[in-house]
Write a protein that holds these residues in place. Structure first.
Motif, PDB file in Angstrom:
ATOM      1  N   ARG A   7       0.991  -1.214   0.051  1.00 55.10           N
ATOM      2  CA  ARG A   7      -0.218   0.188   0.031  1.00 55.10           C
ATOM      3  C   ARG A   7       0.862   1.368   0.012  1.00 55.10           C
ATOM      4  O   ARG A   7       0.442   2.281  -0.691  1.00 55.10           O
ATOM      5  CB  ARG A   7      -0.850   0.158   1.057  1.00 55.10           C
ATOM      6  CG  ARG A   7      -1.803  -1.208   1.248  1.00 55.10           C
ATOM      7  CD  ARG A   7      -3.088  -0.937   2.102  1.00 55.10           C
ATOM      8  NE  ARG A   7      -2.754  -0.612   3.358  1.00 55.10           N
ATOM      9  CZ  ARG A   7      -2.481  -1.616   4.501  1.00 55.10           C
ATOM     10  NH1 ARG A   7      -2.665  -2.721   4.205  1.00 55.10           N
ATOM     11  NH2 ARG A   7      -2.456  -1.194   5.691  1.00 55.10           N
ATOM     12  N   GLU A   8       1.867   1.222   0.749  1.00 62.37           N
ATOM     13  CA  GLU A   8       2.646   2.419   0.884  1.00 62.37           C
ATOM     14  C   GLU A   8       3.499   2.558  -0.688  1.00 62.37           C
ATOM     15  O   GLU A   8       3.679   3.902  -0.994  1.00 62.37           O
ATOM     16  CB  GLU A   8       3.865   2.281   1.872  1.00 62.37           C
ATOM     17  CG  GLU A   8       4.811   3.377   2.073  1.00 62.37           C
ATOM     18  CD  GLU A   8       4.174   4.420   2.601  1.00 62.37           C
ATOM     19  OE1 GLU A   8       4.552   5.730   2.206  1.00 62.37           O
ATOM     20  OE2 GLU A   8       3.223   4.613   3.130  1.00 62.37           O
ATOM     21  N   ARG A   9       3.929   1.533  -1.468  1.00 63.00           N
ATOM     22  CA  ARG A   9       4.372   1.848  -2.624  1.00 63.00           C
ATOM     23  C   ARG A   9       3.591   2.717  -3.443  1.00 63.00           C
ATOM     24  O   ARG A   9       4.090   3.346  -4.251  1.00 63.00           O
ATOM     25  CB  ARG A   9       4.776   0.143  -3.177  1.00 63.00           C
ATOM     26  CG  ARG A   9       5.174   0.321  -4.869  1.00 63.00           C
ATOM     27  CD  ARG A   9       5.077  -1.235  -5.115  1.00 63.00           C
ATOM     28  NE  ARG A   9       5.867  -1.891  -4.776  1.00 63.00           N
ATOM     29  CZ  ARG A   9       6.220  -3.192  -5.256  1.00 63.00           C
ATOM     30  NH1 ARG A   9       5.531  -3.823  -6.211  1.00 63.00           N
ATOM     31  NH2 ARG A   9       7.181  -3.989  -4.544  1.00 63.00           N
ATOM     32  N   TYR A  10       2.316   2.073  -3.580  1.00 61.11           N
ATOM     33  CA  TYR A  10       1.365   3.032  -4.387  1.00 61.11           C
ATOM     34  C   TYR A  10       1.172   4.464  -3.788  1.00 61.11           C
ATOM     35  O   TYR A  10       0.695   5.083  -4.498  1.00 61.11           O
ATOM     36  CB  TYR A  10      -0.024   2.272  -4.645  1.00 61.11           C
ATOM     37  CG  TYR A  10      -0.153   1.143  -5.308  1.00 61.11           C
ATOM     38  CD1 TYR A  10      -0.517   1.074  -6.671  1.00 61.11           C
ATOM     39  CD2 TYR A  10       0.656  -0.193  -5.108  1.00 61.11           C
ATOM     40  CE1 TYR A  10      -0.317   0.080  -7.708  1.00 61.11           C
ATOM     41  CE2 TYR A  10       0.517  -1.444  -5.751  1.00 61.11           C
ATOM     42  CZ  TYR A  10       0.193  -1.233  -7.223  1.00 61.11           C
ATOM     43  OH  TYR A  10       0.131  -2.045  -8.120  1.00 61.11           O
ATOM     44  N   GLY A  11       1.140   4.693  -2.559  1.00 64.04           N
ATOM     45  CA  GLY A  11       1.144   6.006  -2.136  1.00 64.04           C
ATOM     46  C   GLY A  11      -0.380   6.236  -1.633  1.00 64.04           C
ATOM     47  O   GLY A  11      -1.030   5.305  -1.584  1.00 64.04           O
ATOM     48  N   HIS A  12      -0.557   7.452  -0.824  1.00 60.00           N
ATOM     49  CA  HIS A  12      -1.738   7.500  -0.314  1.00 60.00           C
ATOM     50  C   HIS A  12      -2.883   8.530  -1.171  1.00 60.00           C
ATOM     51  O   HIS A  12      -3.979   8.773  -0.615  1.00 60.00           O
ATOM     52  CB  HIS A  12      -1.639   8.326   1.153  1.00 60.00           C
ATOM     53  CG  HIS A  12      -0.688   7.315   1.981  1.00 60.00           C
ATOM     54  ND1 HIS A  12      -1.213   6.327   2.621  1.00 60.00           N
ATOM     55  CD2 HIS A  12       0.622   7.677   2.198  1.00 60.00           C
ATOM     56  CE1 HIS A  12       0.021   5.815   3.241  1.00 60.00           C
ATOM     57  NE2 HIS A  12       1.127   6.786   3.101  1.00 60.00           N
ATOM     58  N   SER A  13      -2.624   8.822  -2.352  1.00 56.21           N
ATOM     59  CA  SER A  13      -3.464   9.498  -3.271  1.00 56.21           C
ATOM     60  C   SER A  13      -4.508   8.341  -3.579  1.00 56.21           C
ATOM     61  O   SER A  13      -4.205   7.197  -3.542  1.00 56.21           O
ATOM     62  CB  SER A  13      -2.821   9.881  -4.277  1.00 56.21           C
ATOM     63  OG  SER A  13      -2.391   8.845  -5.113  1.00 56.21           O
ATOM     64  N   LEU A  14      -6.010   9.009  -3.922  1.00 56.80           N
ATOM     65  CA  LEU A  14      -6.931   8.182  -4.303  1.00 56.80           C
ATOM     66  C   LEU A  14      -6.495   7.627  -5.752  1.00 56.80           C
ATOM     67  O   LEU A  14      -6.880   6.309  -5.737  1.00 56.80           O
ATOM     68  CB  LEU A  14      -8.064   8.870  -4.446  1.00 56.80           C
ATOM     69  CG  LEU A  14      -9.516   8.265  -4.824  1.00 56.80           C
ATOM     70  CD1 LEU A  14      -9.825   7.126  -3.871  1.00 56.80           C
ATOM     71  CD2 LEU A  14     -10.587   9.207  -5.081  1.00 56.80           C
ATOM     72  N   PHE A  15      -5.879   8.183  -6.364  1.00 57.17           N
ATOM     73  CA  PHE A  15      -5.455   7.355  -7.664  1.00 57.17           C
ATOM     74  C   PHE A  15      -4.640   6.429  -7.451  1.00 57.17           C
ATOM     75  O   PHE A  15      -4.701   5.144  -8.208  1.00 57.17           O
ATOM     76  CB  PHE A  15      -4.624   8.643  -8.648  1.00 57.17           C
ATOM     77  CG  PHE A  15      -4.111   8.199  -9.977  1.00 57.17           C
ATOM     78  CD1 PHE A  15      -4.851   7.334 -10.758  1.00 57.17           C
ATOM     79  CD2 PHE A  15      -2.845   8.497 -10.266  1.00 57.17           C
ATOM     80  CE1 PHE A  15      -4.406   6.911 -12.041  1.00 57.17           C
ATOM     81  CE2 PHE A  15      -2.301   8.075 -11.394  1.00 57.17           C
ATOM     82  CZ  PHE A  15      -3.194   7.297 -12.467  1.00 57.17           C
TER      83      PHE A  15
ATOM     84  N   GLN B 267      -4.255   4.404  -4.604  1.00 55.88           N
ATOM     85  CA  GLN B 267      -5.247   3.401  -3.976  1.00 55.88           C
ATOM     86  C   GLN B 267      -6.181   2.547  -5.081  1.00 55.88           C
ATOM     87  O   GLN B 267      -6.132   1.439  -5.012  1.00 55.88           O
ATOM     88  CB  GLN B 267      -6.148   4.018  -2.978  1.00 55.88           C
ATOM     89  CG  GLN B 267      -5.303   4.596  -1.704  1.00 55.88           C
ATOM     90  CD  GLN B 267      -6.053   5.276  -0.728  1.00 55.88           C
ATOM     91  OE1 GLN B 267      -7.129   5.629  -0.861  1.00 55.88           O
ATOM     92  NE2 GLN B 267      -5.521   5.184   0.410  1.00 55.88           N
ATOM     93  N   GLN B 268      -6.957   3.406  -5.937  1.00 57.17           N
ATOM     94  CA  GLN B 268      -7.580   2.880  -7.157  1.00 57.17           C
ATOM     95  C   GLN B 268      -6.629   1.985  -7.907  1.00 57.17           C
ATOM     96  O   GLN B 268      -7.138   1.003  -8.476  1.00 57.17           O
ATOM     97  CB  GLN B 268      -8.031   4.066  -7.710  1.00 57.17           C
ATOM     98  CG  GLN B 268      -9.235   4.655  -7.035  1.00 57.17           C
ATOM     99  CD  GLN B 268      -9.977   5.812  -7.802  1.00 57.17           C
ATOM    100  OE1 GLN B 268      -9.539   6.501  -8.494  1.00 57.17           O
ATOM    101  NE2 GLN B 268     -11.209   6.205  -7.559  1.00 57.17           N
ATOM    102  N   ALA B 269      -5.264   2.387  -8.270  1.00 55.87           N
ATOM    103  CA  ALA B 269      -4.659   1.785  -9.039  1.00 55.87           C
ATOM    104  C   ALA B 269      -4.220   0.382  -8.506  1.00 55.87           C
ATOM    105  O   ALA B 269      -4.114  -0.901  -8.945  1.00 55.87           O
ATOM    106  CB  ALA B 269      -3.252   2.414  -9.257  1.00 55.87           C
ATOM    107  N   LEU B 270      -4.135   0.222  -7.153  1.00 59.39           N
ATOM    108  CA  LEU B 270      -3.896  -0.970  -6.352  1.00 59.39           C
ATOM    109  C   LEU B 270      -5.158  -1.952  -6.473  1.00 59.39           C
ATOM    110  O   LEU B 270      -4.979  -3.129  -6.588  1.00 59.39           O
ATOM    111  CB  LEU B 270      -3.432  -0.678  -4.976  1.00 59.39           C
ATOM    112  CG  LEU B 270      -3.297  -2.021  -3.987  1.00 59.39           C
ATOM    113  CD1 LEU B 270      -2.352  -2.968  -4.543  1.00 59.39           C
ATOM    114  CD2 LEU B 270      -2.862  -1.558  -2.511  1.00 59.39           C
ATOM    115  N   VAL B 271      -6.263  -1.265  -6.503  1.00 59.73           N
ATOM    116  CA  VAL B 271      -7.525  -2.039  -6.503  1.00 59.73           C
ATOM    117  C   VAL B 271      -7.599  -2.515  -7.975  1.00 59.73           C
ATOM    118  O   VAL B 271      -7.933  -3.922  -8.410  1.00 59.73           O
ATOM    119  CB  VAL B 271      -9.003  -1.279  -6.155  1.00 59.73           C
ATOM    120  CG1 VAL B 271     -10.039  -2.053  -6.704  1.00 59.73           C
ATOM    121  CG2 VAL B 271      -8.743  -0.676  -4.871  1.00 59.73           C
ATOM    122  N   ALA B 272      -7.249  -1.881  -8.829  1.00 60.36           N
ATOM    123  CA  ALA B 272      -7.119  -2.165 -10.369  1.00 60.36           C
ATOM    124  C   ALA B 272      -6.175  -3.523 -10.630  1.00 60.36           C
ATOM    125  O   ALA B 272      -6.480  -4.532 -11.276  1.00 60.36           O
ATOM    126  CB  ALA B 272      -6.534  -1.170 -11.193  1.00 60.36           C
TER     127      ALA B 272
END
Length: 437
Positions: free
Chosen positions: A266-274, A276-281
Motif C-alpha cells: 500500500r505504501e508503494r502506491y502512495g496515499h493518493s486516491l489515484f 489506491q484505485q490503481a492497487l484495486v485495479a
C-alpha cells in the motif's frame, strides 16, 4: 528482451489470491475465500496464462506532453522544467518523472500520436475512443474499453470497470466515456467515482448470504416463467443478466478491499486516491477482470499549467511506476498491457495565464507489458513540438496496436444492428509494428 518472472517470489505478500473463481458462468469458488485458496504458485501460473488484460491510465483533461514524455527545454514552447536522461540511451524525459525515467527501458513511448479531437466530451471524444473512424458514415461504433471487455471477457467476472478519482466537470458530472452500443449493456463500464468500491455490494446486516441466495433463486424461477412467454426477447435476457452481474460483483467484493494488502504494498502506491484505485485495479485484473480504466483528473491546465503539472506529474510517476513494478514482480505484466492515454495533449504555445490549451496535432502515449517491445521510443515531434516530425500515429493505428498486443485480430468483423460488417479498426489499418514484440 523482457524477462519472464515466476508467478510468485515466495514472500507472504505474494501468497494472496490469484483468482476469485475457478470458472463456470457466474460460478465462484467460495467467493473471496477462493482468493487465499489459490496461493499455490503452480496453479496460479496456469490460471494467469489463460487470459490477457488491459489497464488504461486515462489522464482526464489532457496531460501535457511537454511536462512528461516529450519535453522541449530551452525552446520558446518548453516551459521551466529540465529534461533528464532516461534508461533508454539518447531519450530524455521531464524531470518531473524520475521514477519512470529510470525504468522506461521496459516500456514503449509513442511521441507522434495525432488526432483531430480537441474536446473533453461529446462527439469528438466519443469518436476518439472509437478510433477516429472515417469509414462508417453516421454509424457509431463501440469504444475501445467495451470492445476489449468483450474480446477478453472471463466467465463470471465483470468485463469493464472504470475508476474516477475526480468529478467529471461536464454534462452534469456524467462519467461515461465508453459506449458499448450494439454490444449490449453488459459491456458498459461499472463507474466507481471518488472511492474504491461500487455501492451496494455488501449485504445489509439483517440479511444473510443464504437468505440472499434463496431470494435470488426465487427471482430466477419467476423470471424464467416470464421469459418463457416472450421467447428470446433480448431486453428480458439482458435484465436477467444484470442480476447475475451484480451477484458476481458481490461475490468478489473483497477484491476492492486494499486493507488485505500488506502495508509495504500500500505504501508503494502512495496515499493518493489515484494510487489506491490503481492497487484495486491490480487486484481486479489479477482475479480476471479484463479491462480497467483508471481516470486521473483534472489535467485541463488552461491556467497555471506548470504549477498543476509540478503537483500532479510526480503522483503519476509514483503510481505508474508502482503499478508496473507490482505487476512485474507478481508475474502479471507479461499478460497485462498498461496504456497511458488522454483525450488530447496541450498546446506548444503558453497562453497569458501561464497555461496550455487543447491540442490534438501531436502528443505522447505509452504502452507497457503484454505484446510490447520494451525500450522503444517511436516517432518524434519537431524542435518546438508544434508538429509531428516522424512516424505519425493515428488513433486507428494505436488501437490496432493495442488489439494486436493482447492477441486480438484488429481486422476482426462485427455485424452492426443494421446488418453491416464492421471491423475492429478500419480496413487496411496497420498497427505500429515497431512497438510490438
Amino acid at each position: 528482451m523482457s524477462m519472464h518472472l515466476p508467478s510468485t517470489c515466495g514472500s507472504p505478500e505474494h501468497s494472496l489470491n490469484r483468482r476469485a473463481f475457478l470458472g463456470g458462468v457466474g460460478g465462484f469458488a467460495g467467493g473471496v475465500a477462493g482468493l487465499d485458496a489459490l496461493g499455490n504458485p503452480l496453479l496460479a501460473g496456469q490460471l494467469e496464462k489463460r487470459h490477457k488484460r488491459v489497464i488504461l491510465l486515462w489522464m482526464a483533461g489532457g496531460l501535457s506532453q511537454f511536462e512528461s514524455w516529450d519535453p522541449k527545454p530551452g525552446r520558446r514552447t518548453g516551459g521551466p522544467f529540465r529534461a533528464i536522461q532516461t534508461s533508454v540511451p539518447g531519450y530524455r524525459m521531464s524531470e518531473l518523472m524520475p521514477m519512470m525515467a529510470s525504468r522506461v527501458h521496459k516500456s514503449a513511448v509513442i511521441r507522434s500520436f495525432s488526432s483531430p479531437n480537441t474536446g473533453h466530451t461529446g462527439g469528438s471524444v466519443f469518436a476518439l475512443m472509437s478510433g477516429d473512424r472515417q469509414d462508417t458514415g453516421n454509424l457509431r461504433t463501440p469504444s475501445l474499453g467495451c470492445l476489449l471487455g468483450r474480446e477478453l471477457s472471463q466467465p463470471g467476472m465483470p468485463e469493464h470497470v472504470s475508476f474516477w478519482n475526480a468529478t467529471w466537470p461536464f454534462s452534469g458530472g456524467d462519467k461515461q466515456l465508453d459506449f458499448a452500443l450494439d454490444l449490449g449493456a453488459r459491456y458498459e463500464a461499472i463507474n466507481i467515482a471518488g472511492k474504491l468500491a461500487p455501492d451496494g455490494i455488501q449485504l445489509p446486516a439483517s440479511l444473510t448470504d443464504d437468505d440472499h441466495r434463496a431470494r435470488e433463486a426465487l427471482r430466477e424461477q419467476l423470471a424464467a416463467r416470464f421469459q418463457e412467454r416472450r421467447g428470446s426477447n433480448p431486453t428480458v435476457a439482458s435484465h436477467g443478466g444484470s442480476y447475475q452481474r451484480v451477484r458476481g460483483i458481490m461475490d468478489i467484493a473483497g477484491l476492492f478491499d486494499i486493507s488485505r494488502e500488506p502495508p509495504r504494498t500500500r505504501e508503494r502506491y502512495g496515499h493518493s486516491l489515484f494510487g489506491q484505485q490503481a492497487l484495486v485495479a491490480r487486484r481486479l485484473i489479477e482475479a480476471g477482470v479484463p479491462f480497467v480504466r483508471l481516470t486521473d483528473g483534472w489535467w485541463d491546465s488552461h491556467g497555471e499549467n506548470f504549477e498543476i503539472h509540478a503537483s500532479k506529474v510526480p503522483t503519476l510517476d509514483r503510481v505508474m511506476s508502482a503499478l508496473l513494478e507490482d505487476l512485474e514482480q507478481r508475474g502479471l505484466l507479461q499478460d497485462t498491457l498498461v496504456v497511458t492515454f488522454a483525450e488530447m495533449g496541450r498546446t506548444p504555445q503558453i497562453n497569458g495565464q501561464r497555461g496550455r490549451d487543447h491540442w490534438g496535432a501531436c502528443w505522447s502515449v505509452t504502452l507497457t507489458g503484454c505484446g510490447i517491445k520494451p525500450g522503444v521510443v517511436h516517432g518524434s515531434t519537431n524542435a518546438d513540438g508544434t508538429a509531428v516530425a516522424t512516424d505519425r500515429v493515428t488513433a486507428a493505428q494505436f488501437f490496432a496496436t493495442i488489439f494486436q498486443a493482447v492477441g486480438i485480430d484488429h481486422q476482426k468483423e462485427y455485424t452492426s444492428a443494421d446488418g453491416r460488417p464492421v471491423r475492429l479498426t478500419p480496413y487496411n489499418t496497420e498497427p505500429v509494428r515497431a512497438v510490438l514484440a
